[in-house]
Design a protein around this motif. Structure first.
Motif, PDB file in Angstrom:
ATOM      1  N   LEU A  35      -2.193   4.555   7.551  1.00 44.01           N
ATOM      2  CA  LEU A  35      -3.030   5.160   6.517  1.00 44.01           C
ATOM      3  C   LEU A  35      -4.359   5.619   7.100  1.00 44.01           C
ATOM      4  O   LEU A  35      -4.903   4.997   8.011  1.00 44.01           O
ATOM      5  CB  LEU A  35      -3.279   4.169   5.373  1.00 44.01           C
ATOM      6  CG  LEU A  35      -2.074   3.824   4.495  1.00 44.01           C
ATOM      7  CD1 LEU A  35      -2.436   2.712   3.526  1.00 44.01           C
ATOM      8  CD2 LEU A  35      -1.584   5.059   3.746  1.00 44.01           C
ATOM      9  N   ARG A  36      -4.862   6.717   6.587  1.00 43.53           N
ATOM     10  CA  ARG A  36      -6.150   7.244   6.996  1.00 43.53           C
ATOM     11  C   ARG A  36      -7.011   7.476   5.760  1.00 43.53           C
ATOM     12  O   ARG A  36      -6.508   7.945   4.723  1.00 43.53           O
ATOM     13  CB  ARG A  36      -5.984   8.574   7.765  1.00 43.53           C
ATOM     14  CG  ARG A  36      -5.137   8.458   9.030  1.00 43.53           C
ATOM     15  CD  ARG A  36      -5.842   7.647  10.094  1.00 43.53           C
ATOM     16  NE  ARG A  36      -5.053   7.588  11.317  1.00 43.53           N
ATOM     17  CZ  ARG A  36      -4.173   6.640  11.605  1.00 43.53           C
ATOM     18  NH1 ARG A  36      -3.949   5.645  10.719  1.00 43.53           N
ATOM     19  NH2 ARG A  36      -3.503   6.663  12.737  1.00 43.53           N
ATOM     20  N   GLU A  37      -8.285   7.202   5.887  1.00 48.15           N
ATOM     21  CA  GLU A  37      -9.187   7.380   4.746  1.00 48.15           C
ATOM     22  C   GLU A  37      -9.322   8.859   4.420  1.00 48.15           C
ATOM     23  O   GLU A  37      -9.532   9.696   5.304  1.00 48.15           O
ATOM     24  CB  GLU A  37     -10.552   6.780   5.061  1.00 48.15           C
ATOM     25  CG  GLU A  37     -11.487   6.769   3.849  1.00 48.15           C
ATOM     26  CD  GLU A  37     -12.779   6.026   4.128  1.00 48.15           C
ATOM     27  OE1 GLU A  37     -13.594   5.915   3.191  1.00 48.15           O
ATOM     28  OE2 GLU A  37     -12.967   5.560   5.285  1.00 48.15           O
ATOM     29  N   ALA A  38      -9.182   9.210   3.162  1.00 48.22           N
ATOM     30  CA  ALA A  38      -9.308  10.592   2.699  1.00 48.22           C
ATOM     31  C   ALA A  38     -10.472  10.685   1.726  1.00 48.22           C
ATOM     32  O   ALA A  38     -11.163   9.700   1.439  1.00 48.22           O
ATOM     33  CB  ALA A  38      -8.005  11.030   2.033  1.00 48.22           C
ATOM     34  N   SER A  39     -10.698  11.885   1.192  1.00 43.13           N
ATOM     35  CA  SER A  39     -11.807  12.068   0.244  1.00 43.13           C
ATOM     36  C   SER A  39     -11.600  11.216  -1.001  1.00 43.13           C
ATOM     37  O   SER A  39     -12.553  10.737  -1.620  1.00 43.13           O
ATOM     38  CB  SER A  39     -11.923  13.544  -0.139  1.00 43.13           C
ATOM     39  OG  SER A  39     -10.697  14.022  -0.669  1.00 43.13           O
ATOM     40  N   VAL A  40     -10.327  11.026  -1.380  1.00 42.70           N
ATOM     41  CA  VAL A  40      -9.986  10.133  -2.493  1.00 42.70           C
ATOM     42  C   VAL A  40      -8.892   9.191  -2.009  1.00 42.70           C
ATOM     43  O   VAL A  40      -7.765   9.612  -1.736  1.00 42.70           O
ATOM     44  CB  VAL A  40      -9.492  10.917  -3.728  1.00 42.70           C
ATOM     45  CG1 VAL A  40      -9.099   9.946  -4.842  1.00 42.70           C
ATOM     46  CG2 VAL A  40     -10.569  11.877  -4.212  1.00 42.70           C
ATOM     47  N   GLY A  41      -9.205   7.921  -1.871  1.00 44.08           N
ATOM     48  CA  GLY A  41      -8.205   6.948  -1.458  1.00 44.08           C
ATOM     49  C   GLY A  41      -7.799   7.093  -0.006  1.00 44.08           C
ATOM     50  O   GLY A  41      -8.598   7.475   0.862  1.00 44.08           O
ATOM     51  N   LEU A  62       0.832  -1.200   0.000  1.00 50.48           N
ATOM     52  CA  LEU A  62       0.000   0.000   0.000  1.00 50.48           C
ATOM     53  C   LEU A  62       0.863   1.245   0.000  1.00 50.48           C
ATOM     54  O   LEU A  62       2.025   1.214   0.420  1.00 50.48           O
ATOM     55  CB  LEU A  62      -0.912  -0.002   1.234  1.00 50.48           C
ATOM     56  CG  LEU A  62      -1.801  -1.233   1.423  1.00 50.48           C
ATOM     57  CD1 LEU A  62      -2.550  -1.153   2.749  1.00 50.48           C
ATOM     58  CD2 LEU A  62      -2.764  -1.376   0.256  1.00 50.48           C
ATOM     59  N   SER A  63       0.287   2.344  -0.451  1.00 47.02           N
ATOM     60  CA  SER A  63       1.029   3.606  -0.471  1.00 47.02           C
ATOM     61  C   SER A  63       0.059   4.773  -0.298  1.00 47.02           C
ATOM     62  O   SER A  63      -1.149   4.643  -0.507  1.00 47.02           O
ATOM     63  CB  SER A  63       1.804   3.760  -1.785  1.00 47.02           C
ATOM     64  OG  SER A  63       0.903   3.793  -2.891  1.00 47.02           O
ATOM     65  N   CYS A  64       0.604   5.913   0.079  1.00 44.76           N
ATOM     66  CA  CYS A  64      -0.191   7.137   0.291  1.00 44.76           C
ATOM     67  C   CYS A  64      -0.569   7.737  -1.055  1.00 44.76           C
ATOM     68  O   CYS A  64       0.288   7.883  -1.940  1.00 44.76           O
ATOM     69  CB  CYS A  64       0.626   8.125   1.117  1.00 44.76           C
ATOM     70  SG  CYS A  64      -0.143   9.756   1.290  1.00 44.76           S
ATOM     71  N   ASN A  65      -1.840   8.101  -1.220  1.00 45.02           N
ATOM     72  CA  ASN A  65      -2.294   8.702  -2.487  1.00 45.02           C
ATOM     73  C   ASN A  65      -1.737  10.100  -2.705  1.00 45.02           C
ATOM     74  O   ASN A  65      -1.749  10.603  -3.824  1.00 45.02           O
ATOM     75  CB  ASN A  65      -3.828   8.784  -2.505  1.00 45.02           C
ATOM     76  CG  ASN A  65      -4.453   7.449  -2.830  1.00 45.02           C
ATOM     77  OD1 ASN A  65      -3.890   6.410  -2.514  1.00 45.02           O
ATOM     78  ND2 ASN A  65      -5.624   7.471  -3.456  1.00 45.02           N
TER      79      ASN A  65
END
Length: 318
Positions: A44-50, A30-33
């Motif tokens: 990781l934290r849920e964002a508006s996109v990814g 996994l990686s940061c969008n």
């Protein structure tokens, strides 16, 4: 059964997974969008996109401009606890309990007598005697009475009425103005009530938080005007209380009126002076003008006290 076109065993042409940027010992796919760095699920934290890593989330929060209230205070999504209002209530209750214990009475904690020969008053509670507002005593140097009297109450009913009003009015006013500005308006209102008593009432003794509470009423009226909402409800409450102040004996009309005017003037200095003096969108300038306005209202209030003290000292030949 084999499937030679879809991967292989570790070490046979399959590159190892990179380690999490914050936990290198944890391989992750996994990686940061936002930044593209590898990150494990815990980072990781849920964002508006990814999903975004915790570092990018913090950076994004710093970039977001805080929401400002009508007085320039920072507004948060969670409703903050009105700590200042509760603290003021606590101080008033604590002072009352001390005077009640000293006087050994909940209903007559401000009782005492006046020596007819000397005119000196003696109270059952020494603290009440030192803090109750007496213009003559202030003129002779007891300045603490200007503030201390705002935390005294004549009996349990007087305390209960004022604390209920402070609880109802103070919480919303504190949340709108912000804690520091609210405390400043409260203090100026208290001083305004004392100054009005000094200037327009004769002898006698005055005590109670109602001058400051009337100032909070005045503050709410100005706030509603600034928000372009009808101030009729709070004006109706003010009118009813003014009528009560005039109709019932033993209530300081001038103390209430002085607190009302001082509180309204202080709040107007916070909310309208920056606009009148062209602060525009410059928040720092607006805040500076607001605090200067509060200082000027305080100076006028203390000036009124000073003029009355000079007059009384002249009469006393001091």
């Amino acid at each position: 059964m084999t499937n030679p076109g879809w991967g292989g065993t570790p070490g046979e042409g399959v590159p190892p997974q990179p380690g999490c940027v914050r936990h290198p010992d944890r391989p992750t796919a996994l990686s940061c969008n936002r930044c593209g760095r590898p990150a494990c699920p815990d980072c990781l934290r849920e964002a508006s996109v990814g999903y975004q890593c915790v570092d990018c989330v913090r950076a994004g929060q710093r970039d977001v401009r805080p929401v400002r209230g009508v007085a320039g205070n920072t507004v948060t999504q969670a409703r903050p606890t009105p700590i200042a209002t509760y603290a003021l209530m606590g101080i008033n209750i604590l002072v009352f309990l001390v005077t009640a214990l000293q006087a050994k009475s909940l209903m007559d904690n401000g009782g005492g007598f006046v020596n007819r020969l000397t005119g000196v008053a003696t109270f059952d509670s020494p603290l009440f005697g030192r803090w109750v507002l007496s213009p003559d005593a202030v003129a002779q140097g007891d300045w603490v009475r200007l503030v201390g009297s705002g935390f005294l109450h004549f009996g349990l009913v007087h305390l209960a009425v004022n604390m209920f009003a402070l609880y109802i009015l103070g919480r919303d006013t504190e949340l709108i103005l912000g804690r520091s500005r609210y405390l400043a308006v409260y203090a100026i209102s208290l001083l305004g009530g004392s100054a009005s008593v000094m200037a327009f009432e004769g002898g006698g003794f005055t005590a109670g938080a109602s001058g400051a509470i009337f100032g909070i009423m005045g503050a709410q009226a100005v706030i509603l005007l600034k928000l372009r909402r009808s101030p009729a409800p709070i004006i109706g409450v003010i009118a009813i209380n003014v009528i009560i102040s005039v109709s019932l004996p033993g209530i300081s009309f001038w103390g209430h009126l002085g607190g009302l005017v001082a509180g309204a003037a202080a709040t107007a200095a916070l909310l309208y002076a920056p606009q009148w003096l062209g602060a525009g969108q410059d928040r720092e300038k607006a805040v500076r003008i607001g605090w200067i306005g509060l200082a000027l209202v305080t100076a006028v209030t203390l000036g009124l006290v000073g003029m009355r003290v000079v007059q009384l000292r002249t009469e006393f030949g001091l």
